[in-house]
Design an enzyme around this catalytic site. Structure first.
Site, PDB file in Angstrom:
ATOM      1  N   CYS A 149      40.787  43.148  18.876  1.00  0.00           N
ATOM      2  CA  CYS A 149      42.209  42.818  19.000  1.00  0.00           C
ATOM      3  C   CYS A 149      43.010  43.990  19.558  1.00  0.00           C
ATOM      4  O   CYS A 149      43.890  43.802  20.411  1.00  0.00           O
ATOM      5  CB  CYS A 149      42.770  42.361  17.660  1.00  0.00           C
ATOM      6  SG  CYS A 149      42.448  43.478  16.265  1.00  0.00           S
ATOM      7  N   ASN A 150      42.709  45.205  19.113  1.00  0.00           N
ATOM      8  CA  ASN A 150      43.386  46.379  19.666  1.00  0.00           C
ATOM      9  C   ASN A 150      43.001  46.582  21.127  1.00  0.00           C
ATOM     10  O   ASN A 150      43.838  46.919  21.972  1.00  0.00           O
ATOM     11  CB  ASN A 150      43.023  47.635  18.872  1.00  0.00           C
ATOM     12  CG  ASN A 150      43.450  47.566  17.427  1.00  0.00           C
ATOM     13  OD1 ASN A 150      44.477  46.989  17.105  1.00  0.00           O
ATOM     14  ND2 ASN A 150      42.659  48.157  16.540  1.00  0.00           N
TER      15      ASN A 150
END
Length: 342
Positions: A149-150
């Site tokens: 996600c990052n």
């Protein structure tokens, strides 16, 4: 034609998010849910917010009959998916949400995750699931590896700038704030309300965060030479959301133009007018990414700010977007949900 879907690891946050999104998907039907430690339980016992849905009970993975399943989402913990996916039928399409197949190089995987990969042949087969940049490969894939996600947030802010050649590749800094659901649902002392509330802290600082492996892999591939970024994430007391402040050397207007042109026709990626900055509250619960660009007081420098929902576009929503492509469906099917506000 409605596609039959299995969700492995449905008792975690990303599994529950898959259920929430697929529940209103017009071309997908959930026929199997696994949660080994909660096998036999109803999903409504694990997640009461799903009480109104007619869902199968949780099973152990080995109890699932995959003969009628068209695609499986694997939302299991990191290092678990390798063995599980290796045992699934070879003709079954799979979207994996863990980190197990994101890195193409076995040596890079061992460097970042501390152990040899248990299924290197599958690692070579997997297609990296950053949809807007790999959609042609994803359409023909059997196994797609969901992004971190990052890593997704940072890449949406940076990839078009590398492609357009408008920034200094040796001076990229990512300062990122992430919601606590990205750490998973298992009990951890540092995630208790009293430990987390009213504060924020850096974690995996000093170049130790595993998503750096994805940045290295993807940015170096685009540039045709090694590219390393500086990246520090921070845990913040919000349930959902990621905000990445990306500092680059390059003309701010050229940076904004490169992003706006690259994402002009993308359904889920919106570049705001120059000088406008996004907020995580405006994409909560949705598959949308908002990106803003502003100039810096230092001449020739710019800041790009990107926000997304870590459980949706950063994980389960993007997984469904990829599954749509794999199944020959409209890429945005079931994902045009308005963000939740306030």
């Amino acid at each position: 034609m409605v596609q039959n879907i299995a969700i492995l690891g449905a008792s975690g946050y990303t599994g529950a998010e898959l259920v929430r999104l697929i529940a209103t998907h017009p071309a997908m039907r959930i026929v199997a849910l696994s949660g080994d430690r909660k096998a036999g339980m109803a999903m409504s016992e694990v997640f009461p917010f799903l009480r109104h849905l007619d869902l199968p009970r949780l099973q152990k993975i080995e109890e699932i009959d995959f003969s009628s399943v068209d695609l499986a989402f694997c939302a299991l913990p990191h290092a678990t998916s390798q063995a599980v996916i290796a045992d699934l039928p070879r003709d079954l399409k799979v979207v994996d949400l863990s980190a197990d197949f994101r890195l193409r190089d076995p040596a890079a995987y061992e460097t970042w995750y501390g152990k040899p990969h248990a299924a290197p042949e599958l690692q070579k087969e997997a297609v990296y699931g950053l949809t807007e940049f790999y959609r042609d490969e994803i359409r023909g894939a059997r196994l797609v590896a969901g992004t971190g996600c990052n890593a997704a947030t940072g890449q949406y802010a940076i990839r078009p700038l590398i492609e357009a050649g408008v920034i200094d590749l040796d001076d990229i800094l990512i300062d990122l704030k992430a919601g606590v659901s990205g750490a998973g649902r298992s009990l951890k002392e540092n995630l208790l309300h009293a430990e987390l509330s009213e504060g924020t802290h850096a974690y995996s600082a000093g170049g130790r965060h595993r998503h750096l492996g994805e940045f290295d892999q993807e940015f170096s591939k685009i540039a045709g030479r090694p590219v390393q970024v500086r990246f520090t994430p921070h845990l913040t007391p919000m349930n959902r959301g990621i905000l990445a402040n990306v500092y680059v050397k390059g003309d701010p207007q050229a940076v904004h133009r490169a992003l706006a042109e690259r994402y002009l026709t993308e359904t889920f990626l919106e570049v705001l007018p120059f000088g406008a900055l996004p907020s995580t509250r405006d994409i909560r619960g949705s598959n949308y990414v908002h990106i803003g660009v502003i100039g810096d007081r230092v001449p020739g420098c710019a800041m790009v700010v990107a926000v997304l929902d870590n459980l949706c576009k950063g994980s389960s929503g993007q997984a469904i977007q990829n599954a749509n492509l794999m199944l020959g469906l409209d890429e945005a099917e079931g994902l045009r949900l308005a963000p939740v506000f306030p």
